[in-house]
Design a protein around this motif. Sequence first.
Motif, PDB file in Angstrom:
ATOM      1  N   SER A  76       0.818  -1.225   0.000  1.00 27.88           N
ATOM      2  CA  SER A  76       0.000   0.000   0.000  1.00 27.88           C
ATOM      3  C   SER A  76       0.849   1.273   0.000  1.00 27.88           C
ATOM      4  O   SER A  76       0.384   2.341  -0.398  1.00 27.88           O
ATOM      5  CB  SER A  76      -0.900   0.032   1.240  1.00 27.88           C
ATOM      6  OG  SER A  76      -1.744  -1.085   1.263  1.00 27.88           O
TER       7      SER A  76
ATOM      8  N   SER B 194      -5.565   8.696   3.043  1.00 28.00           N
ATOM      9  CA  SER B 194      -6.204   7.427   2.628  1.00 28.00           C
ATOM     10  C   SER B 194      -5.542   6.235   3.309  1.00 28.00           C
ATOM     11  O   SER B 194      -6.211   5.319   3.777  1.00 28.00           O
ATOM     12  CB  SER B 194      -6.074   7.194   1.123  1.00 28.00           C
ATOM     13  OG  SER B 194      -6.583   8.256   0.422  1.00 28.00           O
TER      14      SER B 194
ATOM     15  N   GLU C  22      -6.966   3.233   5.670  1.00 22.75           N
ATOM     16  CA  GLU C  22      -6.798   1.841   5.220  1.00 22.75           C
ATOM     17  C   GLU C  22      -6.141   0.990   6.319  1.00 22.75           C
ATOM     18  O   GLU C  22      -6.615  -0.099   6.648  1.00 22.75           O
ATOM     19  CB  GLU C  22      -5.932   1.854   3.956  1.00 22.75           C
ATOM     20  CG  GLU C  22      -5.756   0.490   3.301  1.00 22.75           C
ATOM     21  CD  GLU C  22      -4.826   0.564   2.068  1.00 22.75           C
ATOM     22  OE1 GLU C  22      -4.686   1.649   1.463  1.00 22.75           O
ATOM     23  OE2 GLU C  22      -4.241  -0.485   1.737  1.00 22.75           O
TER      24      GLU C  22
END
Lengths: 236, 236
Positions: free
Chosen positions: B123, B166, B170
């Motif tokens: 990620s 974000s 997450e």
Amino acid sequence: MTGGHTVAAFDAELARLHQIIVIMGRRVEEQFAAALQAIAERDAGKAARVIEGDAEIDRLELELEALSVRLLALRQPMAKDLRDIVSALKIASNLERMGDFAGSVAKRAVTLAGLPVEPPVASLSWMGETVLGMIRDVVAAYDGQDAERAMAVRNRDGQVDAAYTSLFREFLTYMMESPAQITGCTHLLFVAKSIERAGDHATNVAENICYIVQGRLPSEERAKGDLSSFTVVEKE
Amino acid sequence: MTGGHTVAAFDAELARLHQIIVIMGRRVEEQFAAALQAIAERDAGKAARVIEGDAEIDRLELELEALSVRLLALRQPMAKDLRDIVSALKIASNLERMGDFAGSVAKRAVTLAGLPVEPPVASLSWMGETVLGMIRDVVAAYDGQDAERAMAVRNRDGQVDAAYTSLFREFLTYMMESPAQITGCTHLLFVAKSIERAGDHATNVAENICYIVQGRLPSEERAKGDLSSFTVVEKE
């Protein structure tokens, strides 16, 4: 560029430089104290005022930079005066970063105040009080040009780092015990990190004070107690 | 203090100042790239080399500071030269901090490599690559004294802040889904924060380049996209 009149003007400008640093330092201390209260009391209104108040510290840094550059250009200072001015620039930069950290703590305080579950905010209090004391003392050490007092601030940083490492572990266990605490504890971990970083910057300021007063940086290595990067807590 | 010989010596010293900044910048880029690889590949050996390598960047900053203070004292520079020297001090301080962040990422990489569960390291890749590109470009912009290229770096910082917000959300969801991910994701959150902060410092360097080239800081406010301090994810 010589003569009593010019020397007096130069001294007044150096005094102004000193004064801006002290004002900045006191503002940083107030901002930090208010940010920590906002966390402890879950007071979003107080936190909002801290976030707003950061602009004043940024403005003071710009004023100090402009004055320093003018002094360097027009007065062409030597030796101790040059050291004072270059150190003032570095100290102001550290204070501005400490102000940013107070703002970061305040932003998290807004979020924490709105959470349905109260996270373990009390765990932060020792670390917060210690760093607040370091800020207060380093500003006083600058104001009094007191290298010994500055060194004492520097020597407290190892305890703060050690406290941060303990807190990191403590918060991980809270999160594992209760998923409802994950959001709050994650924000508190970042609050703890901001406090720990503010302590580092207070230490940098302390070292700069030694440089101003003694003409050299303190030589012995600082004890490094922050081992949180290496912390692992296993879920049984 | 005048005459062709002295002017040539001064120019050589300014060129050396420029050269140290570029060398520091390239070292920071290499360190950051290696730290990100160490995270992605769970390579503790590579991470250890990054941690060791930070001392070289610190040494370069001290060399630059000593040279700058000597230039200010002996050459008493004016206007553009003074601006160059004061900016070099500020840029070096930002690069040194970026080097520290690469070191912080590397420390977490050592821990992450040893965890029994692989955390969601992939990620981070977009954010890491973007900040690495910002570092590369800002060093090139300094080397070429290119204010336009510097401004382009500054404009990418908003995207990095948004990506960080974000990621924060997450990682909180991963932790809530699986307590076994809490330790790893907490370290990854701090890695993401270090990358985001390195982006902020690249932006500061970009603003200093504009100051060197144009004699003033860029005026428009930067877009602030990091809202992670206000992020709340509720456990159902």
